[in-house]
Design a protein around this motif. Structure first.
Motif, PDB file in Angstrom:
ATOM      1  N   THR A 154       0.831  -1.201   0.000  1.00  0.00           N
ATOM      2  CA  THR A 154       0.000   0.000   0.000  1.00  0.00           C
ATOM      3  C   THR A 154       0.863   1.248   0.000  1.00  0.00           C
ATOM      4  O   THR A 154       1.779   1.368   0.810  1.00  0.00           O
ATOM      5  CB  THR A 154      -0.933   0.016   1.223  1.00  0.00           C
ATOM      6  N   THR A 199      -3.651   1.609  -3.280  1.00  0.00           N
ATOM      7  CA  THR A 199      -3.158   0.260  -3.567  1.00  0.00           C
ATOM      8  C   THR A 199      -2.157   0.334  -4.719  1.00  0.00           C
ATOM      9  O   THR A 199      -2.146   1.296  -5.500  1.00  0.00           O
ATOM     10  CB  THR A 199      -4.307  -0.683  -3.954  1.00  0.00           C
ATOM     11  N   GLU A 232      -2.961  -6.659  -3.695  1.00  0.00           N
ATOM     12  CA  GLU A 232      -3.232  -5.338  -4.253  1.00  0.00           C
ATOM     13  C   GLU A 232      -2.487  -5.117  -5.567  1.00  0.00           C
ATOM     14  O   GLU A 232      -2.685  -4.105  -6.239  1.00  0.00           O
ATOM     15  CB  GLU A 232      -2.841  -4.252  -3.240  1.00  0.00           C
TER      16      GLU A 232
END
Length: 764
Positions: free
Chosen positions: A442, A465, A539
């Protein structure tokens, strides 16, 4: 990163606007009788400062080489401004000089554009005060210089961007061989999916498997908020999946039971991970200090937790429990709880790990206080690993935009780093082999006043993300903003500077990419850490580079020998056997796609592709020339097993190698016989019979050369010129054409040479 910090100077300063505004006021209020002493202006260009490195240095360097031309241009613009502003707008000389001084500073700092000038004119109603043609001329003249500087700036930014991308490509290229081998092996040891290979030593076949293993622990932190991204994980790279998890109440119960049920669904992450040989762990967490204190003081609550964990471990076959308490205030009570949990896990299985998540130490007293509740001397014998939360080290209130997880200490960003946090715990508190470094996929988006990382007004705007960063910032222009990507070698993190059309709009994104993760994984490996834990995994769904960072640093290829050895009795093979085998191999080469039956399911087939390693592995196999499958031209052909497929590729490659050397030898012999016969004929050193034999030999060599070259093109696995070796074609027709070409070519050459030899020559 320092090179990019000069970009902030592209935007106009408020001083310029104020001076124009003052100029307008002076035009309407200054009396002709009032005399203001004019300021002196130095028309020679100022000597630019020499920064240590960066974009500004690259900009200043070409400007310095053109100093004389720039001085002339500056003087011309000054005279133009003096003429237009002083005579046509009736602004006094002193004010003109002040404007020009500011203009010179702006030019030196690359801080304006045509649009900026137009904005200033419109803001202060200069278009209403002065003649429009005068203002247009002013914008044109000033804008020409600004455009030149903007072009220069764009070129330098492009150069920096290219260099940044090239460094990333070089790193990926450096590890391409490692990744190629890892991808070829593909399966982990734990998955039990790796195929069996063999090699021969004397008269014995030895069977072995090549599979992947992690050099240190590689743990994926799985959040219940994730959807189906887990279906695309490369579980062969992972030691375990850590489920987050069990939200502990003061009574020992799970406050979010649905999260566990989601993980346990049919086809869910627990089932999929375990089918790939990846262990599954569960995190028991609570972030409230008062709740934790109450739970640790309640024996019934602890017993309730142990009962719940026993059930979950049995049902989901968990291989580890991780305790994540954000605020532990009583060390002795916590140690007693861990002892009870450890004993309970050992009764179920000694293989179940017990881990603890601990905070990272930063530059404040709060972080030091947060670890006062851990008695590491007592805990070390009970705990397998400690997850150090190094994924969010930096203080968002510091006002300095930076990476959430910097690797190294620096003078600019301080001692809040992975290096510092790991060093603190490894300094006599925890064995470094028990420490797990945490990273995150992240990124953070900062609203900044500048790109130099200076306080006080940088604030975190939102978290992004990896997928969002790639799609919304790196793959397109953001709302007409300029986007520039860079890399900080101290923090070992990538960043993106975003410059909006409005000078006040500046944003900066810090995130992890292949380079940063590669460096951090390599650092963890080199410093003897027990492993790495990855938050936000998934992600990056749809991209492979973050997985490649794991594969290039933390994965090794192991060769495991299988306890099966067979003494080989080599059969006596006849010439007819080899001829029949060649014919069968030739017919198999007509197949457009080579497949073999899947040993796990009767109705499934697997594609058998080519790998250069086949020749090395199977070339000396004693059954290479005996094991084959007859080709049936009337049916769809599928090989019975993978070994027959590998043998076909090896024999095809041996045929191609033999054909290639035949070509080379025939070509050399052709040249030698031609040169030798020419020498004999020229000096009349031989009779006609010898020359005729050599003439016929050349025809044979030409014929053999064409024929062997055709076989090489057909069987060589690396070439598809004639669509040979498992690419599908009517090879009998192709071979016939090659054969006839060789015959015709040999005949033409022989006939021509013979004709030239016996042709009537004019005698003197």
């Amino acid at each position: 990163m320092k090179s990019l910090m000069q970009i902030r100077k592209m935007f106009p300063k408020p001083g310029f606007i104020i001076l124009i505004f003052v100029a307008c006021l002076v035009q309407t209020e200054t009396s002709a009788q009032v005399t203001i002493a004019p300021s002196k202006i130095n028309l020679e260009p100022d000597s630019p400062q020499k920064p240590d490195k960066g974009i500004l240095k690259k900009i200043v360097k070409p400007i310095k080489f053109r100093a004389n031309r720039d001085a002339t241009e500056t003087e011309r613009i000054y005279k133009f401004l003096n003429d237009r502003l002083n005579k046509q707008l009736n602004i006094d000389t002193a004010t003109v000089n002040q404007i020009m001084v500011e203009f010179k500073a702006l030019v030196a700092q690359d801080a304006s554009t045509k649009e900026s000038i137009k904005s200033i004119i419109k803001t202060h109603d200069l278009d209403k005060i002065a003649n429009q043609s005068v203002l247009n001329d002013l914008v044109k003249q000033m804008g020409a210089s600004f455009d030149s500087l903007r072009t220069q700036m764009s070129a330098v930014i492009q150069e920096e961007s290219n260099n940044n991308s090239q460094e990333k490509r070089d790193l990926i290229s450096k590890n391409s061989d490692i990744l190629k081998d890892v991808r070829e092996v593909q399966y982990s040891t734990a998955s039990n999916l790796a195929g069996t290979n063999s090699y021969v030593k004397k008269d014995t076949i030895y069977f072995f498997k090549r599979s992947l293993n992690q050099k240190i622990k590689v743990i994926a932190w799985q959040s219940p908020e994730m959807n189906d991204e887990f279906k695309n994980y490369n579980y062969n790279y992972l030691s375990s999946i850590n489920l987050y998890g069990y939200d502990l109440s003061t009574k020992g119960e799970n406050r979010k039971a649905n999260d566990i049920l989601k993980f346990q669904e049919k086809g869910g992450i627990i089932e999929l991970a375990q089918s790939k040989g990846c262990d599954v762990h569960l995190t028991v967490y609570n972030q409230n200090g008062a709740d934790i204190k109450k739970f640790l003081g309640d024996n019934l609550a602890q017993k309730e937790l142990l009962i719940k964990l026993d059930t979950l471990i049995s049902k989901s076959k968990l291989k580890g429990i991780n305790i994540y308490f954000n605020d532990v205030s009583e060390p002795d009570v916590f140690v007693q709880f861990i002892k009870a949990l450890r004993e309970n896990l050992r009764m179920m299985s000694s293989a179940i790990e017990l881990n603890i998540t601990i905070p990272a130490i930063t530059n404040n007293d709060v972080s030091l206080k947060s670890i006062s509740g851990y008695n590491f001397h007592e805990l070390n014998s009970l705990v397998d690993y400690y997850f150090v939360m190094t994924d969010k080290i930096t203080d968002s209130e510091s006002g300095i935009a930076q990476s959430s997880s910097p690797l190294l200490n620096s003078d600019k960003y301080g001692k809040s780093s992975i290096e510092s946090a790991i060093g603190f715990y490894a300094n006599g508190k925890i064995p470094v082999s028990k420490l797990i470094m945490t990273v995150s996929y992240t990124g953070t988006l900062w609203q900044v006043d500048n790109f130099e990382g200076n306080p006080p007004n940088s604030t975190i705007e939102q978290e992004l993300t990896y997928d969002d960063i790639i799609k919304d910032y790196l793959n397109k222009t953001v709302n007409k903003s300029s986007v520039f990507q860079g890399f900080d070698p101290d923090q070992m993190a990538s960043y993106i500077n975003i410059m909006g059309p409005n000078p006040a709009d500046k944003e900066q994104i810090w995130y992890e990419d292949f380079r940063s993760l590669y460096q951090k994984y390599d650092w963890a490996l080199g410093n003897g850490l027990g492993g790495v834990c990855i938050k936000g995994i998934g992600e990056d769904d749809g991209y492979s580079e973050l997985w490649d960072a794991i594969g290039a640093t933390l994965i090794r290829i192991d060769t495991i020998h299988v306890d099966k050895k067979h003494v080989v009795v080599k059969p006596a093979l006849t010439l007819s056997h080899y001829v029949n085998l060649f014919i069968e191999d030739f017919q198999w080469a007509m197949e457009s796609k080579l497949n073999y039956k899947d040993p796990k399911t009767e109705n499934s087939i697997c594609e058998c592709g080519y790998s250069p390693s086949y020749l090395k592995t199977y070339r000396n196999s004693p059954t290479l020339w005996t094991d084959y499958q007859e080709y049936d031209m009337d049916n769809v052909n599928t090989l019975d097993n993978s070994l027959l497929c590998y043998y076909l590729w090896v024999r095809w490659e041996i045929y191609s190698i033999f054909s290639k050397w035949c070509c080379i030898i025939c070509f050399i012999l052709l040249l030698l016989t031609w040169g030798f016969s020419s020498h004999l004929a020229r000096y009349k050193l031989s009779n006609d019979t010898t020359l005729n034999i050599m003439l016929v030999s050349r025809g044979v060599f030409i014929f053999t050369l064409f024929f062997a070259f055709g076989f090489y093109l057909i069987f060589a696995p690396q070439t598809t010129i004639l669509e040979g070796a498992n690419h599908g074609a009517k090879y009998f027709l192709i071979i016939g054409i090659i054969f006839l070409t060789g015959v015709i070519g040999a005949w033409i050459v022989a006939h021509k040479l013979y004709k030239n030899r016996y042709a009537r020559k004019n005698m003197p």
